[in-house]
Scaffold this motif. Structure first.
Motif, mmCIF file in Angstrom:
data_model
loop_
_atom_site.group_PDB
_atom_site.id
_atom_site.type_symbol
_atom_site.label_atom_id
_atom_site.label_comp_id
_atom_site.label_asym_id
_atom_site.label_seq_id
_atom_site.Cartn_x
_atom_site.Cartn_y
_atom_site.Cartn_z
ATOM 1 N N HIS A 105 -1.504 1.818 -14.216
ATOM 2 C CA HIS A 105 -2.601 2.754 -13.980
ATOM 3 C C HIS A 105 -3.768 1.991 -13.353
ATOM 4 O O HIS A 105 -4.650 1.492 -14.061
ATOM 5 N N PRO A 106 -3.802 1.897 -12.026
ATOM 6 C CA PRO A 106 -4.862 1.118 -11.377
ATOM 7 C C PRO A 106 -6.254 1.676 -11.621
ATOM 8 O O PRO A 106 -7.239 0.932 -11.618
ATOM 9 N N GLU A 107 -6.355 2.992 -11.834
ATOM 10 C CA GLU A 107 -7.667 3.598 -12.059
ATOM 11 C C GLU A 107 -8.273 3.187 -13.401
ATOM 12 O O GLU A 107 -9.484 3.315 -13.614
ATOM 13 N N LEU A 108 -7.442 2.695 -14.301
ATOM 14 C CA LEU A 108 -7.907 2.269 -15.621
ATOM 15 C C LEU A 108 -7.932 0.749 -15.766
ATOM 16 O O LEU A 108 -8.521 0.227 -16.713
ATOM 17 N N TYR A 134 -7.507 -7.143 -16.743
ATOM 18 C CA TYR A 134 -6.553 -6.474 -17.633
ATOM 19 C C TYR A 134 -5.795 -5.390 -16.873
ATOM 20 O O TYR A 134 -6.249 -4.895 -15.837
ATOM 21 N N GLY A 135 -4.656 -5.021 -17.400
ATOM 22 C CA GLY A 135 -3.850 -3.955 -16.828
ATOM 23 C C GLY A 135 -3.477 -2.940 -17.891
ATOM 24 O O GLY A 135 -3.254 -3.298 -19.054
ATOM 25 N N VAL A 136 -3.406 -1.673 -17.485
ATOM 26 C CA VAL A 136 -3.048 -0.576 -18.384
ATOM 27 C C VAL A 136 -1.740 0.036 -17.901
ATOM 28 O O VAL A 136 -1.584 0.344 -16.717
ATOM 29 N N TYR A 137 -0.790 0.242 -18.829
ATOM 30 C CA TYR A 137 0.555 0.697 -18.482
ATOM 31 C C TYR A 137 1.067 1.760 -19.445
ATOM 32 O O TYR A 137 0.710 1.752 -20.629
ATOM 33 N N THR A 138 1.907 2.623 -18.945
ATOM 34 C CA THR A 138 2.626 3.559 -19.807
ATOM 35 C C THR A 138 4.106 3.501 -19.459
ATOM 36 O O THR A 138 4.486 3.278 -18.299
ATOM 37 N N GLN A 154 0.871 -1.156 0.000
ATOM 38 C CA GLN A 154 0.000 0.000 0.000
ATOM 39 C C GLN A 154 0.916 1.217 0.000
ATOM 40 O O GLN A 154 1.655 1.428 0.925
ATOM 41 N N THR A 155 0.878 1.976 -1.062
ATOM 42 C CA THR A 155 1.731 3.155 -1.137
ATOM 43 C C THR A 155 1.089 4.187 -2.032
ATOM 44 O O THR A 155 0.336 3.830 -2.941
ATOM 45 N N ASN A 156 1.363 5.444 -1.758
ATOM 46 C CA ASN A 156 0.849 6.510 -2.605
ATOM 47 C C ASN A 156 1.787 6.794 -3.764
ATOM 48 O O ASN A 156 1.489 7.610 -4.627
ATOM 49 N N GLU A 157 2.935 6.148 -3.754
ATOM 50 C CA GLU A 157 3.902 6.354 -4.824
ATOM 51 C C GLU A 157 3.480 5.609 -6.082
ATOM 52 O O GLU A 157 2.787 4.586 -6.022
ATOM 53 N N THR A 158 3.934 6.111 -7.211
ATOM 54 C CA THR A 158 3.713 5.414 -8.467
ATOM 55 C C THR A 158 4.405 4.062 -8.426
ATOM 56 O O THR A 158 5.550 3.952 -7.997
#
Length: 253
Positions: A118-121, A169-173, A18-22
């Motif tokens: 991008h967990p929100e996506l 699924y997972g979304v990444y940049t 659990q972290t607020n970091e990317t």
């Protein structure tokens, strides 16, 4: 050597911290000397189980099944925040084991990418075991990243959420600039190759979600923001990996 969206590369294993970091995933593409595959596989299996068995430094290994990278291995570590990178295993014992049992069996070219999740996506709403993944990689046009995310990715996410809510699924940049067409990755997780043969209803689903005739505009937005794309299929090598294949649903983190 060409890389894989890692990013991608490494698929988001929400089971960490659990972290607020990317959170980023380190993806390392390995080319093994053809006559040394047996030695390499024995070496990396033992190394990962000893030094990369769990936690943010856990490492999973995949075989790449198609495309220019077919026959290569993808090593994925993470996810972990950048602040944890300096704490990765780096003892002399780790280095010696890597040099003796892995590196000597590799070709010189090694490609490394760092992919931001991008967990929100993404959708990791239920427990699952990693088996096979479809890695869709996109070359985003220069200065078009924001437009691509808004006009293309967000619309696809909406279709998945409404029409395919059970698809994991997972979304990444890509965290670092590159000239290799690996700017964005969409990773679908699936168990059986029969998933690849399912009827493609994306166009129908898209227009049901966004309205009749909306897909033509969507294609125009894709053309305006991207240079091209490609897909690779990877399969997890549980025998060569440190952690097991289990991924815990995001809400339970």
């Amino acid at each position: 050597m060409k890389k894989i969206l890692y990013t991608l590369l490494l698929l988001p294993f929400l089971v960490v911290a659990q972290t607020n970091e990317t959170l980023v995933i380190e993806n390392v593409m390995l080319t093994v000397k053809s006559e040394k595959i047996t030695e390499f596989e024995a070496g990396i299996a033992a190394h990962n189980k000893k030094f990369h068995a769990e936690g943010p430094y856990g490492a999973r290994v995949y075989n790449v099944l198609n495309g220019k990278n077919a026959g290569k291995y993808m090593l994925i570590m993470g996810p972990l925040p950048w602040s944890a990178m300096d704490g990765r295993p780096s003892t002399q014992a780790h280095t010696d084991d890597n040099n003796k049992n892995i590196s000597q069996y590799l070709e010189p070219e090694v490609e490394v990418n760092y992919m931001k999740m991008h967990p929100e996506l993404s959708n990791f709403s239920k427990d699952f075991e990693i088996n096979k993944v479809s890695v869709f990689m996109v070359d985003v046009k220069r200065f078009k990243s924001s437009e691509f995310m808004e006009k293309v990715v967000n619309k696809v996410v909406k279709v998945y959420k409404e029409k395919m809510p059970d698809q994991i699924y997972g979304v990444y940049t890509n965290e670092l600039p590159n000239m290799d067409g690996l700017d964005f990755g969409w990773v679908d997780f699936f168990d059986s190759s029969s998933w690849l043969g399912k009827e493609d209803k994306f166009v129908q689903n898209f227009e049901e979600v966004h309205g009749a005739g909306s897909f033509a505009k969507f294609l125009a937005d894709v053309e305006a923001t991207t240079n091209g794309d490609s897909t690779e299929i990877w399969t997890l090598r549980k025998d060569l990996s440190g952690p097991n294949a289990k991924v815990i649903a995001a809400p339970r983190q």
